[in-house]
Enzyme design. Structure first.
Site, PDB file in Angstrom:
ATOM      1  N   ILE A 182     -31.613  17.328  33.461  1.00 54.23           N
ATOM      2  CA  ILE A 182     -30.719  16.289  32.934  1.00 54.23           C
ATOM      3  C   ILE A 182     -29.739  15.786  33.994  1.00 54.23           C
ATOM      4  O   ILE A 182     -29.094  14.764  33.813  1.00 54.23           O
ATOM      5  CB  ILE A 182     -29.926  16.743  31.683  1.00 54.23           C
ATOM      6  CG1 ILE A 182     -29.078  18.002  31.974  1.00 54.23           C
ATOM      7  CG2 ILE A 182     -30.841  16.979  30.502  1.00 54.23           C
ATOM      8  CD1 ILE A 182     -28.040  18.297  30.888  1.00 54.23           C
ATOM      9  N   ALA A 185     -37.299  22.466  24.988  1.00 53.80           N
ATOM     10  CA  ALA A 185     -38.208  23.622  25.111  1.00 53.80           C
ATOM     11  C   ALA A 185     -37.452  24.928  24.902  1.00 53.80           C
ATOM     12  O   ALA A 185     -38.009  26.012  25.061  1.00 53.80           O
ATOM     13  CB  ALA A 185     -38.894  23.612  26.487  1.00 53.80           C
ATOM     14  N   THR A 189     -20.817  23.750  19.767  1.00 52.23           N
ATOM     15  CA  THR A 189     -20.840  25.089  19.173  1.00 52.23           C
ATOM     16  C   THR A 189     -19.485  25.448  18.566  1.00 52.23           C
ATOM     17  O   THR A 189     -18.445  24.935  19.017  1.00 52.23           O
ATOM     18  CB  THR A 189     -21.204  26.131  20.266  1.00 52.23           C
ATOM     19  OG1 THR A 189     -20.888  27.440  19.809  1.00 52.23           O
ATOM     20  CG2 THR A 189     -20.434  25.902  21.565  1.00 52.23           C
ATOM     21  N   TYR A 204     -18.794  30.109  29.129  1.00 49.36           N
ATOM     22  CA  TYR A 204     -19.777  29.294  28.397  1.00 49.36           C
ATOM     23  C   TYR A 204     -19.057  28.342  27.438  1.00 49.36           C
ATOM     24  O   TYR A 204     -19.278  27.115  27.454  1.00 49.36           O
ATOM     25  CB  TYR A 204     -20.747  30.199  27.614  1.00 49.36           C
ATOM     26  CG  TYR A 204     -21.439  29.506  26.460  1.00 49.36           C
ATOM     27  CD1 TYR A 204     -22.399  28.519  26.696  1.00 49.36           C
ATOM     28  CD2 TYR A 204     -21.113  29.808  25.125  1.00 49.36           C
ATOM     29  CE1 TYR A 204     -23.020  27.861  25.625  1.00 49.36           C
ATOM     30  CE2 TYR A 204     -21.729  29.163  24.069  1.00 49.36           C
ATOM     31  CZ  TYR A 204     -22.678  28.190  24.325  1.00 49.36           C
ATOM     32  OH  TYR A 204     -23.281  27.544  23.275  1.00 49.36           O
ATOM     33  N   ALA A 213     -35.846  21.300  31.780  1.00 46.95           N
ATOM     34  CA  ALA A 213     -36.047  21.806  33.143  1.00 46.95           C
ATOM     35  C   ALA A 213     -36.859  23.101  33.162  1.00 46.95           C
ATOM     36  O   ALA A 213     -37.163  23.609  34.251  1.00 46.95           O
ATOM     37  CB  ALA A 213     -34.692  22.023  33.805  1.00 46.95           C
ATOM     38  N   ASN A 220     -26.914  30.430  15.461  1.00 46.54           N
ATOM     39  CA  ASN A 220     -28.227  30.183  14.852  1.00 46.54           C
ATOM     40  C   ASN A 220     -29.118  31.408  15.013  1.00 46.54           C
ATOM     41  O   ASN A 220     -28.956  32.173  15.962  1.00 46.54           O
ATOM     42  CB  ASN A 220     -28.936  29.024  15.556  1.00 46.54           C
ATOM     43  CG  ASN A 220     -28.430  27.657  15.140  1.00 46.54           C
ATOM     44  OD1 ASN A 220     -29.186  26.709  15.050  1.00 46.54           O
ATOM     45  ND2 ASN A 220     -27.142  27.533  14.869  1.00 46.54           N
ATOM     46  N   TYR A 279     -22.374  45.972  20.835  1.00 50.59           N
ATOM     47  CA  TYR A 279     -21.116  45.902  21.589  1.00 50.59           C
ATOM     48  C   TYR A 279     -19.954  46.522  20.798  1.00 50.59           C
ATOM     49  O   TYR A 279     -19.796  46.253  19.600  1.00 50.59           O
ATOM     50  CB  TYR A 279     -20.746  44.446  21.871  1.00 50.59           C
ATOM     51  CG  TYR A 279     -21.456  43.830  23.048  1.00 50.59           C
ATOM     52  CD1 TYR A 279     -21.600  44.516  24.253  1.00 50.59           C
ATOM     53  CD2 TYR A 279     -21.955  42.532  22.969  1.00 50.59           C
ATOM     54  CE1 TYR A 279     -22.229  43.929  25.344  1.00 50.59           C
ATOM     55  CE2 TYR A 279     -22.585  41.934  24.060  1.00 50.59           C
ATOM     56  CZ  TYR A 279     -22.714  42.642  25.237  1.00 50.59           C
ATOM     57  OH  TYR A 279     -23.326  42.063  26.309  1.00 50.59           O
ATOM     58  N   THR A 307     -24.672  22.328  34.564  1.00 46.22           N
ATOM     59  CA  THR A 307     -25.542  21.738  33.523  1.00 46.22           C
ATOM     60  C   THR A 307     -24.729  21.261  32.322  1.00 46.22           C
ATOM     61  O   THR A 307     -24.891  20.134  31.847  1.00 46.22           O
ATOM     62  CB  THR A 307     -26.617  22.745  33.068  1.00 46.22           C
ATOM     63  OG1 THR A 307     -27.646  22.771  34.051  1.00 46.22           O
ATOM     64  CG2 THR A 307     -27.234  22.357  31.727  1.00 46.22           C
ATOM     65  N   LYS A 349     -18.749  24.163  27.254  1.00 48.19           N
ATOM     66  CA  LYS A 349     -19.163  23.374  26.080  1.00 48.19           C
ATOM     67  C   LYS A 349     -17.986  22.527  25.580  1.00 48.19           C
ATOM     68  O   LYS A 349     -18.176  21.374  25.171  1.00 48.19           O
ATOM     69  CB  LYS A 349     -19.669  24.290  24.950  1.00 48.19           C
ATOM     70  CG  LYS A 349     -20.963  25.025  25.253  1.00 48.19           C
ATOM     71  CD  LYS A 349     -22.145  24.100  25.475  1.00 48.19           C
ATOM     72  CE  LYS A 349     -22.536  23.343  24.231  1.00 48.19           C
ATOM     73  NZ  LYS A 349     -23.753  22.512  24.475  1.00 48.19           N
ATOM     74  N   LEU A 352     -28.931  38.369  20.449  1.00 43.93           N
ATOM     75  CA  LEU A 352     -28.817  39.562  19.600  1.00 43.93           C
ATOM     76  C   LEU A 352     -29.984  39.764  18.624  1.00 43.93           C
ATOM     77  O   LEU A 352     -30.642  40.808  18.653  1.00 43.93           O
ATOM     78  CB  LEU A 352     -27.490  39.525  18.836  1.00 43.93           C
ATOM     79  CG  LEU A 352     -27.142  40.801  18.077  1.00 43.93           C
ATOM     80  CD1 LEU A 352     -25.642  41.089  18.164  1.00 43.93           C
ATOM     81  CD2 LEU A 352     -27.533  40.710  16.605  1.00 43.93           C
TER      82      LEU A 352
HETATM   83  N1  LIG Z   1     -28.073  29.419  19.871  1.00 44.10           N
HETATM   84  C1  LIG Z   1     -27.001  29.251  19.111  1.00 44.10           C
HETATM   85  O1  LIG Z   1     -26.697  30.076  18.257  1.00 44.10           O
HETATM   86  C2  LIG Z   1     -26.143  28.015  19.274  1.00 44.10           C
HETATM   87  C3  LIG Z   1     -25.119  27.799  18.355  1.00 44.10           C
HETATM   88  C4  LIG Z   1     -24.363  26.628  18.461  1.00 44.10           C
HETATM   89  C5  LIG Z   1     -24.638  25.708  19.454  1.00 44.10           C
HETATM   90  N2  LIG Z   1     -25.631  25.952  20.355  1.00 44.10           N
HETATM   91  C6  LIG Z   1     -25.896  24.924  21.371  1.00 44.10           C
HETATM   92  O2  LIG Z   1     -27.186  24.405  21.098  1.00 44.10           O
HETATM   93  C7  LIG Z   1     -27.824  24.017  22.301  1.00 44.10           C
HETATM   94  C8  LIG Z   1     -29.166  24.701  22.421  1.00 44.10           C
HETATM   95  O3  LIG Z   1     -28.940  26.116  22.394  1.00 44.10           O
HETATM   96  P1  LIG Z   1     -30.163  27.122  22.471  1.00 44.10           P
HETATM   97  O4  LIG Z   1     -29.729  28.392  21.856  1.00 44.10           O
HETATM   98  O5  LIG Z   1     -31.395  26.446  21.985  1.00 44.10           O
HETATM   99  O6  LIG Z   1     -30.264  27.316  24.050  1.00 44.10           O
HETATM  100  P2  LIG Z   1     -31.493  27.774  24.941  1.00 44.10           P
HETATM  101  O7  LIG Z   1     -30.881  28.476  26.109  1.00 44.10           O
HETATM  102  O8  LIG Z   1     -32.507  28.493  24.127  1.00 44.10           O
HETATM  103  O9  LIG Z   1     -32.152  26.405  25.413  1.00 44.10           O
HETATM  104  C9  LIG Z   1     -31.581  25.588  26.375  1.00 44.10           C
HETATM  105  C10 LIG Z   1     -32.683  24.715  26.943  1.00 44.10           C
HETATM  106  O10 LIG Z   1     -32.084  23.828  27.898  1.00 44.10           O
HETATM  107  C11 LIG Z   1     -32.930  23.769  29.047  1.00 44.10           C
HETATM  108  N3  LIG Z   1     -32.088  23.434  30.194  1.00 44.10           N
HETATM  109  C12 LIG Z   1     -31.126  24.201  30.769  1.00 44.10           C
HETATM  110  N4  LIG Z   1     -30.598  23.539  31.813  1.00 44.10           N
HETATM  111  C13 LIG Z   1     -31.208  22.333  31.889  1.00 44.10           C
HETATM  112  C14 LIG Z   1     -31.066  21.213  32.737  1.00 44.10           C
HETATM  113  N5  LIG Z   1     -30.168  21.201  33.739  1.00 44.10           N
HETATM  114  N6  LIG Z   1     -31.868  20.139  32.516  1.00 44.10           N
HETATM  115  C15 LIG Z   1     -32.776  20.135  31.518  1.00 44.10           C
HETATM  116  N7  LIG Z   1     -32.953  21.178  30.685  1.00 44.10           N
HETATM  117  C16 LIG Z   1     -32.172  22.264  30.867  1.00 44.10           C
HETATM  118  C17 LIG Z   1     -33.547  25.153  29.147  1.00 44.10           C
HETATM  119  O11 LIG Z   1     -34.748  25.152  29.915  1.00 44.10           O
HETATM  120  C18 LIG Z   1     -33.783  25.489  27.692  1.00 44.10           C
HETATM  121  O12 LIG Z   1     -35.048  25.049  27.263  1.00 44.10           O
HETATM  122  C19 LIG Z   1     -26.873  24.389  23.437  1.00 44.10           C
HETATM  123  O13 LIG Z   1     -26.185  23.245  23.824  1.00 44.10           O
HETATM  124  C20 LIG Z   1     -25.945  25.402  22.801  1.00 44.10           C
HETATM  125  O14 LIG Z   1     -24.672  25.343  23.407  1.00 44.10           O
HETATM  126  C21 LIG Z   1     -26.394  27.081  20.287  1.00 44.10           C
END
Ligand SMILES: NC(=O)c1ccc[n+]([C@@H]2O[C@H](COP(=O)([O-])OP(=O)(O)OC[C@H]3O[C@@H](n4cnc5c(N)ncnc54)[C@H](O)[C@@H]3O)[C@@H](O)[C@H]2O)c1
Length: 307
Positions: free
Chosen positions: A59, A9, A122, A146, A33, A176, A203, A97, A150, A186
């Site tokens: 999770i 989600a 990431t 963070y 969650a 992304n 920044y 988490t 990871k 951002l």
């Molecule tokens: N956004 C980016 O640019 C980017 C780039 C590379 C990697 N990532 C990785 O991709 C993944 C998704 O990133 P995102 O930007 O979509 O993050 P996000 O913060 O938009 O989404 C994270 C989701 O995880 C859920 N969540 C958090 N804790 C939880 C738990 N304990 N149990 C169940 N659900 C839980 C949240 O409710 C949320 O829906 C992450 O692992 C992030 O490290 C993100």
């Protein structure tokens, strides 16, 4: 394949669910969650699909995870605390988490003979690179809480491959952008601020460079690794599009028809990594490639947020 998609989600997870339901034959259970970062509305249009079930839950809840894993062939773990600035304020939920949550999923996968476990990681685990690009074999050198959590998740996931033969695959993508991202990040923040004629807080001097990948390209890459990746391997996913934060800001101002006077330089993030960049030949040699140009992806993203 029947998939358990955790964090589905959130930003990338929900885009993956939409992508997979539209372009593959996967059946999906989404576990999320619904923290501040997740929203059911991100899954609008998928919730009444026969191929998709949404479960609200954590999770780290082993009993719940076991119940769901019982019914699937593979796990794709997007669930995470994902915002660097929040991890600088307090690292605890990130450790809990990102590391313990991943370990709970791995333990459940292990006891259920899961066929594939895709850990979504990431580029930040490599730390910053001033020249050149990071390849999958480079040393991990995370520089903020963070990124460190990871990296911890990556290492524990890989250890389940070497120790227990669990078929773990890891993707490490660059930044992304695209629809359904939380407006604390951002690009959505700057689009929404520009639309409201509010300041865009950049920044430092805006010179930090990120590699920007359109979220649909990453989702295709993740599905590609799920289907064709070799267990135990790590795959970088990137676009080669490198832009400074100031250049991204200027493109957002142009795309929203806003004035450059909205740019406001603010105190830099502590330990702000200067540049990330990825070598992606491992996945491109297998047949994946990015399809989206930055200006096209940004136009889609602006349209989504203005709507
Ligand atoms: N956004 C980016 O640019 C980017 C780039 C590379 C990697 N990532 C990785 O991709 C993944 C998704 O990133 P995102 O930007 O979509 O993050 P996000 O913060 O938009 O989404 C994270 C989701 O995880 C859920 N969540 C958090 N804790 C939880 C738990 N304990 N149990 C169940 N659900 C839980 C949240 O409710 C949320 O829906 C992450 O692992 C992030 O490290 C993100």
């Amino acid at each position: 394949m029947k998939l358990l998609v955790t964090g589905g989600a959130g930003f990338i997870g929900s885009n993956f669910v939409h992508y997979a339901l539209e372009n593959t034959t996967h059946d999906i259970i989404t576990l999320d969650a619904l923290t501040y970062a997740g929203s059911r509305s991100n899954l609008e249009g998928t919730l009444d699909s026969d191929s998709h079930r949404f479960v609200e839950g954590d999770i780290r809840n082993r009993d719940l995870v076991d119940d769901l894993v019982e019914d699937v062939d593979a796990i794709v773990n997007f669930a995470a605390e994902s915002h660097v600035d929040r991890s600088i304020d307090t690292a605890e939920p990130f450790v809990s988490t990102n590391i313990q949550g991943t370990q709970t999923l791995l333990d459940s996968a292990r006891s259920h003979d899961i066929e594939r476990f895709v850990q979504i990681s990431t580029d930040e685990v490599y730390g910053e690179v001033l020249d050149g690009v990071f390849s999958e074999t480079d040393r991990l050198n995370p520089r903020n809480p963070y990124a460190a959590t990871k990296a911890g998740a990556d290492l524990i996931a890989r250890s389940y491959y070497t120790t227990y033969d669990l078929p773990v695959l890891i993707t490490r993508s660059s930044n992304n952008y695209g629809p359904r991202q939380h407006p604390e990040k951002l690009i959505p923040k700057f689009i929404t601020n520009a639309a409201k004629d509010e300041a865009l807080p950049v920044y430092g001097d805006g010179s930090n460079i990120r590699e920007w990948t359109y979220v649909e390209d990453n989702c295709r890459g993740i599905d590609f690794v799920l289907e064709k990746g070799v267990p135990g391997e790590v795959y970088n996913i990137g676009s080669g599009v490198e832009l400074s934060n100031l250049e991204v800001t200027e493109q957002i101002l142009a795309a929203t028809g806003s004035s450059e006077s909205l740019i406001e330089f603010v105190e830099d993030r502590p330990g702000h990594d200067q540049r990330y960049a990825l070598e992606t030949t491992k996945i491109t040699d297998l047949g994946w490639e990015p399809k989206w140009e930055f200006d096209e992806g940004l136009a889609e993203t602006v349209e989504f947020y203005l709507d």
